[in-house]
Scaffold this motif. Structure first.
Motif, PDB file in Angstrom:
ATOM      1  N   GLY A 142      15.950  10.627 -16.727  1.00 55.28           N
ATOM      2  CA  GLY A 142      15.536  10.479 -15.333  1.00 55.28           C
ATOM      3  C   GLY A 142      15.183   9.027 -15.021  1.00 55.28           C
ATOM      4  N   LEU A 143      14.368   8.443 -15.887  1.00 52.89           N
ATOM      5  CA  LEU A 143      13.946   7.057 -15.626  1.00 52.89           C
ATOM      6  C   LEU A 143      15.142   6.117 -15.639  1.00 52.89           C
ATOM      7  CD1 LEU A 143      10.571   6.555 -17.527  1.00 52.89           C
ATOM      8  CD2 LEU A 143      11.011   7.512 -15.288  1.00 52.89           C
ATOM      9  N   LEU A 144      16.026   6.312 -16.623  1.00 56.04           N
ATOM     10  CA  LEU A 144      17.198   5.426 -16.715  1.00 56.04           C
ATOM     11  C   LEU A 144      18.088   5.566 -15.478  1.00 56.04           C
ATOM     12  CD1 LEU A 144      18.050   5.959 -20.491  1.00 56.04           C
ATOM     13  CD2 LEU A 144      17.321   3.802 -19.444  1.00 56.04           C
ATOM     14  N   ALA A 145      18.172   6.794 -14.956  1.00 55.76           N
ATOM     15  CA  ALA A 145      19.037   7.026 -13.795  1.00 55.76           C
ATOM     16  C   ALA A 145      18.445   6.432 -12.520  1.00 55.76           C
ATOM     17  CB  ALA A 145      19.273   8.524 -13.614  1.00 55.76           C
ATOM     18  N   GLY A 146      17.161   6.081 -12.574  1.00 54.32           N
ATOM     19  CA  GLY A 146      16.541   5.496 -11.386  1.00 54.32           C
ATOM     20  C   GLY A 146      15.700   6.484 -10.605  1.00 54.32           C
ATOM     21  N   LYS A 151      26.246   4.330 -16.541  1.00 50.02           N
ATOM     22  CA  LYS A 151      26.882   4.358 -15.230  1.00 50.02           C
ATOM     23  C   LYS A 151      25.862   4.916 -14.234  1.00 50.02           C
ATOM     24  CE  LYS A 151      30.428   6.786 -12.975  1.00 50.02           C
ATOM     25  NZ  LYS A 151      31.110   8.046 -13.091  1.00 50.02           N
ATOM     26  N   ILE A 152      25.625   4.180 -13.178  1.00 51.99           N
ATOM     27  CA  ILE A 152      24.682   4.646 -12.151  1.00 51.99           C
ATOM     28  C   ILE A 152      25.430   4.808 -10.838  1.00 51.99           C
ATOM     29  CG2 ILE A 152      22.604   4.096 -10.822  1.00 51.99           C
ATOM     30  CD1 ILE A 152      21.717   4.273 -13.580  1.00 51.99           C
ATOM     31  N   VAL A 153      25.380   6.016 -10.298  1.00 55.60           N
ATOM     32  CA  VAL A 153      26.020   6.274  -9.006  1.00 55.60           C
ATOM     33  C   VAL A 153      24.922   6.395  -7.946  1.00 55.60           C
ATOM     34  CG1 VAL A 153      27.446   7.904  -7.689  1.00 55.60           C
ATOM     35  CG2 VAL A 153      27.911   7.507 -10.129  1.00 55.60           C
ATOM     36  N   ASP A 154      25.092   5.723  -6.836  1.00 56.26           N
ATOM     37  CA  ASP A 154      24.155   5.861  -5.719  1.00 56.26           C
ATOM     38  C   ASP A 154      24.849   6.532  -4.549  1.00 56.26           C
ATOM     39  OD1 ASP A 154      22.030   4.548  -6.984  1.00 56.26           O
ATOM     40  OD2 ASP A 154      22.913   2.598  -6.495  1.00 56.26           O
TER      41      ASP A 154
END
Ligand SMILES: Cc1ncc(C[n+]2csc(CCOP(=O)(O)OP(=O)(O)O)c2C)c(N)n1
Lengths: 393, 291
Positions: free
Chosen positions: A31-35, A203-206
């Protein structure tokens, strides 16, 4: 708290790259890594460690942790936070998951990205609080009323608790749908080695924010800026004056409670925005499928003893394989159809009385034999118990 | 002569006209409450790009739909929990919640008491019509003893909530009650509530002729509205009579519903405290404290 993802601060709080941690804790890390910047939760075994981990870590990365008054409030606050611009998450287990069902549907209907971790325990009702199960798999798919598409991942080890929580956020942001991480008490309370991925490997998707002219913006229709059925997101406070309702609504977001075409159009869009992408979303692991004649179709904790049973059989020259569903919903039906035409038998071990075996049968369409291998009561299958299903093969 | 504050004057500015006409029946008080809110917003010059209206389910909860601003029309009873999340994600937003007596204190009672206890910085505008209006007049937790509802056909035997007493006991920063038959005091009160940091709540007594008045023989719309004038009293007046009045005067007012501001205090709100906590953790870290 207004939040900006700070990779350095997150890493500082998470600590060493290689650690030996609980599955629940790995969900916190993911969770933290995903933002994730908002967590609303309520304690429940065996998911409490997720809530406790968030209480410890989220304020330190400048996110907001709140212990809500119950799970209905938890998921409500998570959805509200998402409209306020946060990536948000909650964690629970069976009884709490049941309480969340109404607002789970609200998140679907209002196309709100958010993540629900369900560390499953046995049920029905209070069941066996400390023991693992896979009894909520169908609830994730059908638990809220009406037609909808679920997105759900099922980790089989602690590393996947972290990785799949990151994936869950990315899928939620991409499709604007709630996403479930269907862990279980076995994996949630298991301690294993994990590798915290480097920033460059994540990989972070917004979600795509609404940017077009405010007068031209239509909030609940295909994107007006991309070729997608997922509309751009008009975060509250950015001047779009969006009305968001769980009532059937037209493209502008206004109630259309007595109009059949509006309902059909809306529900078909919010379901097909996910099913259209089935090939992109499907995530399976294939073991020995080249020559296998008998195959375990598995997911989550029960994949572990199934893999051992498969290895035992392989050592004796039996042609056994495994198809592990990392993502269970939307159901990877094409993989099952392909498999069914190549094998004699599919065995589905589950820690319930037989849930995922049903869509398996549906898509096998009689092409091969399908056997359910259930075990309930909070104990995992033992490898030799599953091996018995392979004897004589 | 004071300016006549009609709804018309603010229509263009604040109404979401595409949603017109409303779902409200003749004689409903919901529109008056919306008016108060518009006037308060106008006088405060609130930035409508930074104001979010949140509601649950019920007739009263439809109000955000008629306002040209961000609105979240949530599930029955849960609006305050949703609002808590919005405020957490962006504390710069003003959050105004419209809710009904059933929505807020029936199904949503738990969220209400905990938000008040935590002192979440939102404004709750609760419209109390003594009934479940939208679903046709079932028994509400605010229904007076003896009143008739479709689900209390022989008269209500449950003791009703005094919502303001409840909010006061929970330590809410601002608690007031008005009726929609008062023209100006409520506007000032809504302004105070919006400006208040921490949890603020105003209960509006508001007629529902269709589902409540008719069934309880309160007469036509005009008579029903008059009931609110006849059966309410300003708290200052009430206290004065109770202290200095004759027995006869006291007898006359003792069962009237008191109106006014019941609590106006300054307790630090949840998010204020939370920001301090986050700062504290950062300074600890900077000082090289152990994890
Ligand atoms: C979970 C759930 N239960 C029941 C309902 C049905 N329902 C819709 S509105 C309502 C009552 C609303 O009453 P109140 O909050 O007093 O608002 P009013 O309509 O009187 O303004 C009920 C019971 C619902 N929508 N959701």
């Amino acid at each position: 708290m207004k939040y900006k993802r700070d990779p350095e601060l997150i890493r500082d709080v998470l600590g060493k790259k290689i650690q030996f941690i609980l599955g629940d804790m790995a969900c916190v890390y993911g969770g933290l890594l995903a933002g994730c910047s908002f967590f609303g939760g309520y304690p429940i075994t065996p998911a409490s460690e997720v809530t406790e981990g968030m209480a410890r870590m989220l304020p330190r990365v400048k996110g907001t942790y709140m212990q809500m008054e119950d799970e209905i409030g938890s998921i409500a606050s998570v959805i509200g936070a998402s409209w306020g611009g946060a990536k948000s998450m909650t964690a629970t287990s069976g009884p709490g998951f049941s309480l969340m069902m109404e607002n789970y549907g609200f998140a679907v209907m209002t196309e709100t990205p958010c993540v629900i971790v369900n560390v499953q325990r046995t049920g029905p009702s209070t069941g066996q609080p400390t023991l693992g199960a896979q009894g909520d798999m169908m609830q994730a798919k059908w638990g809220t009323h009406g037609d909808f598409e679920a997105i759900a991942l099922a980790p089989s080890n602690v590393q996947e608790c972290m990785d799949f929580t990151i994936d869950a956020f990315n899928l939620a942001e991409k499709y604007r749908n709630p996403v479930c991480v269907m862990a279980d008490g076995e994996i949630g309370h298991l301690r294993e080695r994990v590798v915290v991925p480097d920033e460059k490997d994540i990989k972070i998707v917004d979600r795509v924010p609404a940017t077009i002219d405010k007068k031209k913006f239509i909030p609940f229709t295909n994107s007006q800026t991309r070729n997608s059925k997922v509309p751009d997101f008009p975060t509250f406070g950015t001047g779009y004056h969006t009305y968001v309702t769980g009532l059937t609504h037209n493209e502008r977001g206004f109630p259309a409670t007595d109009k059949q075409p509006d309902h059909e159009k809306l529900v078909k869009r919010i379901t097909s925005k996910i099913t259209d992408d089935i090939d992109k979303i499907t995530n399976v692991e294939k073991l020995y499928l080249d020559d296998a004649k008998t195959v375990f179709v598995t997911y989550g904790a029960s994949a572990r003893p199934a893999e051992s049973a498969m290895e035992m059989a392989r050592a004796k020259g039996k042609k056994v394989g495994m198809l592990r569903l990392k993502l269970v919903w939307p159901f990877p039906y094409k993989e099952i159809q392909k498999l069914a035409s190549n094998v004699d038998e599919i065995i589905v071990p589950e820690m319930n009385l037989g849930q995922i075996v049903h869509p398996v049968r549906e898509y096998v369409e009689g092409q091969c034999k399908v056997v359910s291998a259930p075990k309930i009561g909070g104990e995992m299958h033992l490898p030799h118990e599953l091996y018995k299903y392979l004897e004589g093969k | 002569m004071p300016e006549v504050r009609t709804a018309d004057k603010l229509k263009k500015k604040y109404l979401r006209e595409e949603m017109w006409p409303t779902i409200f029946c003749n004689g409903c008080g919901n529109g008056v409450v919306l008016d108060y809110a518009f006037w308060a917003i106008e006088e405060l010059d609130l930035d409508m790009d930074k104001t979010v209206f949140v509601s649950g389910i019920g007739c009263s909860s439809r109000l955000p739909g008629y306002i040209n601003a961000d609105g979240l029309h949530t599930t029955h009873g849960r609006s305050i929990a949703f609002a808590t999340g919005i405020k957490a994600a962006n504390p710069d937003l003003n959050i105004i919640i419209f809710t009904g007596d059933g929505d807020c204190t029936g199904i949503g009672g738990n969220h209400f008491i905990h938000a008040a206890r935590r002192n979440i910085d939102v404004t709750v505008i609760l419209i109390n019509n003594f009934t479940y209006g939208m679903t046709g007049g079932q028994l509400a937790p605010t229904a007076p003893l003896g009143s008739i509802a479709t689900t209390a056909p022989y008269g209500n035997i449950e003791h009703p909530f005094d919502i303001c007493e409840l909010a006061k006991a929970l330590g809410a920063n601002y608690v007031a009650r008005w009726s929609v038959t008062y023209p100006y005091q409520p506007i000032k009160s809504v302004k105070e509530a919006i400006q208040k940091k921490g949890f603020s709540m105003i209960e509006f007594l508001s007629p529902c002729p269709t589902a409540y008045g008719r069934r309880n023989k309160l007469g036509d719309i005009k008579k029903h509205w008059k009931w609110y004038d006849d059966n309410t009293i300003l708290i200052e007046e009430y206290n004065k009579i109770m202290e200095y009045g004759t027995d006869e005067e006291k007898e006359k007012i003792k069962n009237k519903i008191q109106l006014g501001v019941f609590q106006d205090i300054e307790k630090p709100g949840f998010f204020e405290q939370y920001e301090k906590l986050v700062e504290r953790l950062q300074t600890k870290k900077d000082k090289g404290m152990k994890k």
